[in-house]
Write a protein that holds these residues in place. Sequence first.
Motif, mmCIF file in Angstrom:
data_model
loop_
_atom_site.group_PDB
_atom_site.id
_atom_site.type_symbol
_atom_site.label_atom_id
_atom_site.label_comp_id
_atom_site.label_asym_id
_atom_site.label_seq_id
_atom_site.Cartn_x
_atom_site.Cartn_y
_atom_site.Cartn_z
ATOM 1 N N VAL A 109 0.841 -1.202 0.000
ATOM 2 C CA VAL A 109 0.000 0.000 0.000
ATOM 3 C C VAL A 109 0.876 1.252 0.000
ATOM 4 C CG1 VAL A 109 -1.663 1.328 1.368
ATOM 5 C CG2 VAL A 109 -2.005 -1.116 1.041
ATOM 6 N N ASP A 110 1.920 1.257 0.810
ATOM 7 C CA ASP A 110 2.832 2.412 0.847
ATOM 8 C C ASP A 110 3.490 2.640 -0.504
ATOM 9 O OD1 ASP A 110 2.243 2.861 3.493
ATOM 10 O OD2 ASP A 110 4.111 1.992 4.264
ATOM 11 N N ARG A 111 3.870 1.555 -1.148
ATOM 12 C CA ARG A 111 4.542 1.651 -2.454
ATOM 13 C C ARG A 111 3.642 2.282 -3.516
ATOM 14 N NH1 ARG A 111 8.901 -2.592 -4.096
ATOM 15 N NH2 ARG A 111 9.187 -2.148 -6.284
ATOM 16 N N HIS A 112 2.338 2.206 -3.273
ATOM 17 C CA HIS A 112 1.369 2.769 -4.229
ATOM 18 C C HIS A 112 0.626 3.954 -3.632
ATOM 19 C CE1 HIS A 112 2.124 -0.221 -7.287
ATOM 20 N NE2 HIS A 112 2.303 -1.052 -6.285
ATOM 21 N N ASP A 113 1.305 4.658 -2.736
ATOM 22 C CA ASP A 113 0.799 5.907 -2.145
ATOM 23 C C ASP A 113 -0.611 5.783 -1.569
ATOM 24 O OD1 ASP A 113 3.177 7.300 -2.783
ATOM 25 O OD2 ASP A 113 2.455 7.591 -4.835
ATOM 26 N N GLY A 114 -0.910 4.633 -0.996
ATOM 27 C CA GLY A 114 -2.191 4.440 -0.337
ATOM 28 C C GLY A 114 -3.340 4.053 -1.247
ATOM 29 N N HIS A 115 -3.087 3.876 -2.530
ATOM 30 C CA HIS A 115 -4.145 3.560 -3.489
ATOM 31 C C HIS A 115 -4.322 2.047 -3.605
ATOM 32 C CE1 HIS A 115 -4.714 7.644 -5.172
ATOM 33 N NE2 HIS A 115 -3.482 7.787 -4.722
ATOM 34 N N LEU A 116 -5.400 1.535 -3.043
ATOM 35 C CA LEU A 116 -5.641 0.098 -3.066
ATOM 36 C C LEU A 116 -5.800 -0.452 -4.475
ATOM 37 C CD1 LEU A 116 -5.784 0.229 -0.030
ATOM 38 C CD2 LEU A 116 -7.855 -1.119 -0.121
ATOM 39 N N SER A 117 -6.511 0.253 -5.327
ATOM 40 C CA SER A 117 -6.721 -0.235 -6.699
ATOM 41 C C SER A 117 -5.391 -0.428 -7.412
ATOM 42 C CB SER A 117 -7.597 0.732 -7.492
ATOM 43 O OG SER A 117 -8.877 0.798 -6.929
ATOM 44 N N LYS A 118 -4.497 0.535 -7.263
ATOM 45 C CA LYS A 118 -3.175 0.435 -7.900
ATOM 46 C C LYS A 118 -2.370 -0.705 -7.296
ATOM 47 C CE LYS A 118 -2.836 5.368 -8.956
ATOM 48 N NZ LYS A 118 -2.119 6.614 -8.642
ATOM 49 N N ALA A 119 -2.439 -0.852 -5.981
ATOM 50 C CA ALA A 119 -1.691 -1.911 -5.304
ATOM 51 C C ALA A 119 -2.192 -3.289 -5.730
ATOM 52 C CB ALA A 119 -1.813 -1.740 -3.792
ATOM 53 N N VAL A 120 -3.492 -3.466 -5.778
ATOM 54 C CA VAL A 120 -4.071 -4.755 -6.183
ATOM 55 C C VAL A 120 -3.688 -5.074 -7.617
ATOM 56 C CG1 VAL A 120 -6.257 -5.955 -6.672
ATOM 57 C CG2 VAL A 120 -5.966 -4.687 -4.530
ATOM 58 N N LYS A 121 -3.795 -4.085 -8.495
ATOM 59 C CA LYS A 121 -3.453 -4.312 -9.906
ATOM 60 C C LYS A 121 -1.981 -4.694 -10.059
ATOM 61 C CE LYS A 121 -3.623 -2.043 -14.451
ATOM 62 N NZ LYS A 121 -2.433 -2.691 -14.937
ATOM 63 N N ALA A 122 -1.102 -3.965 -9.397
ATOM 64 C CA ALA A 122 0.331 -4.249 -9.493
ATOM 65 C C ALA A 122 0.649 -5.643 -8.970
ATOM 66 C CB ALA A 122 1.124 -3.200 -8.724
ATOM 67 N N PHE A 123 0.023 -6.032 -7.882
ATOM 68 C CA PHE A 123 0.261 -7.355 -7.312
ATOM 69 C C PHE A 123 -0.211 -8.440 -8.262
ATOM 70 C CE2 PHE A 123 -0.881 -11.069 -4.840
ATOM 71 C CZ PHE A 123 0.174 -11.201 -3.951
ATOM 72 N N LYS A 124 -1.425 -8.265 -8.788
ATOM 73 C CA LYS A 124 -2.018 -9.304 -9.631
ATOM 74 C C LYS A 124 -1.360 -9.430 -10.993
ATOM 75 C CE LYS A 124 -6.452 -9.734 -7.384
ATOM 76 N NZ LYS A 124 -7.909 -9.614 -7.489
ATOM 77 N N ASP A 125 -0.893 -8.304 -11.553
ATOM 78 C CA ASP A 125 -0.268 -8.411 -12.876
ATOM 79 C C ASP A 125 1.236 -8.691 -12.789
ATOM 80 O OD1 ASP A 125 1.064 -5.960 -12.505
ATOM 81 O OD2 ASP A 125 -0.248 -4.843 -13.846
ATOM 82 N N GLY A 126 1.741 -8.777 -11.558
ATOM 83 C CA GLY A 126 3.136 -9.144 -11.364
ATOM 84 C C GLY A 126 4.127 -8.041 -11.638
ATOM 85 N N SER A 127 3.664 -6.799 -11.791
ATOM 86 C CA SER A 127 4.578 -5.707 -12.127
ATOM 87 C C SER A 127 5.479 -5.309 -10.968
ATOM 88 C CB SER A 127 3.795 -4.480 -12.621
ATOM 89 O OG SER A 127 2.997 -3.951 -11.596
ATOM 90 N N GLU A 128 5.254 -5.885 -9.796
ATOM 91 C CA GLU A 128 6.091 -5.560 -8.638
ATOM 92 C C GLU A 128 7.419 -6.301 -8.671
ATOM 93 O OE1 GLU A 128 5.669 -3.261 -6.253
ATOM 94 O OE2 GLU A 128 3.948 -2.629 -7.377
ATOM 95 N N GLY A 129 7.502 -7.352 -9.456
ATOM 96 C CA GLY A 129 8.748 -8.085 -9.556
ATOM 97 C C GLY A 129 8.834 -9.219 -8.540
ATOM 98 N N ALA A 130 9.657 -10.188 -8.838
ATOM 99 C CA ALA A 130 9.797 -11.371 -8.005
ATOM 100 C C ALA A 130 10.481 -11.067 -6.674
ATOM 101 C CB ALA A 130 10.572 -12.454 -8.755
ATOM 102 N N ASP A 131 11.240 -9.969 -6.610
ATOM 103 C CA ASP A 131 11.959 -9.630 -5.384
ATOM 104 C C ASP A 131 11.096 -8.870 -4.390
ATOM 105 O OD1 ASP A 131 11.825 -7.386 -7.035
ATOM 106 O OD2 ASP A 131 13.714 -6.580 -6.291
ATOM 107 N N ALA A 132 9.850 -8.584 -4.717
ATOM 108 C CA ALA A 132 8.970 -7.859 -3.809
ATOM 109 C C ALA A 132 8.768 -8.681 -2.539
ATOM 110 C CB ALA A 132 7.634 -7.575 -4.480
ATOM 111 N N PRO A 133 8.708 -8.013 -1.385
ATOM 112 C CA PRO A 133 8.632 -8.743 -0.115
ATOM 113 C C PRO A 133 7.344 -9.546 0.081
ATOM 114 C CG PRO A 133 8.396 -6.382 0.245
ATOM 115 C CD PRO A 133 8.756 -6.579 -1.200
ATOM 116 N N TRP A 134 6.335 -9.323 -0.733
ATOM 117 C CA TRP A 134 5.076 -10.065 -0.578
ATOM 118 C C TRP A 134 4.960 -11.225 -1.540
ATOM 119 C CZ3 TRP A 134 5.585 -4.847 -1.087
ATOM 120 C CH2 TRP A 134 5.599 -4.359 -2.396
ATOM 121 N N ARG A 135 5.991 -11.451 -2.329
ATOM 122 C CA ARG A 135 5.990 -12.577 -3.273
ATOM 123 C C ARG A 135 6.395 -13.856 -2.595
ATOM 124 N NH1 ARG A 135 2.833 -11.492 -7.128
ATOM 125 N NH2 ARG A 135 3.232 -9.618 -8.223
#
Length: 165
Positions: A139-165
């Motif tokens: 959420v912090d990485r996406h400035d508090g925007h849940l829609s952006k955070a969900v989209k980034a997580f689901k489409d994998g644009s956060e990368g494999a090194d993201a701490p939630w992967r």
Amino acid sequence: YVLGALEHARKLGAVVGAISCNQNSETFKYARHKIFVDVGPEVLTGSTRLKSGTAQKLVLNMISTTAMIKLGKVYKNLMIDLSPVNKKLVERSKNLIMRAGECDRATAEAAFLNSGKRPKIAIIMVLLGIGAQAAEKLVDRHDGHLSKAVKAFKDGSEGADAPWR
């Protein structure tokens, strides 16, 4: 008083806006942003609290709603960024988690507690099946925007090194 306040605000460097139902309003001379709402004449001549007051309030509601959306305080059509400081808001938080996360009450209550009673974090936890710390980082990485955070997580644009992967 209004004109004096607008002039003072400008001198302090504030961005000044004005909403009026009078196209020739003096307030527009002081405002960088001008919103003219043409409501036509009042039913009772001389009464500016009827149509004009209502129209201006509606414009302010639209502006504040848009601001809340742009600040990331809304997910879909839900105002989700609230502080559960009393019993009523705790219940509202749990109901929001159930609606936004499409989950049952037990899941919402567990996420609410595990998130540190932060509805926005709890919603991400439920939606994505991740822990509180990972949800907070996302959420912090996406400035508090849940829609952006969900989209980034689901489409994998956060990368494999993201701490939630």
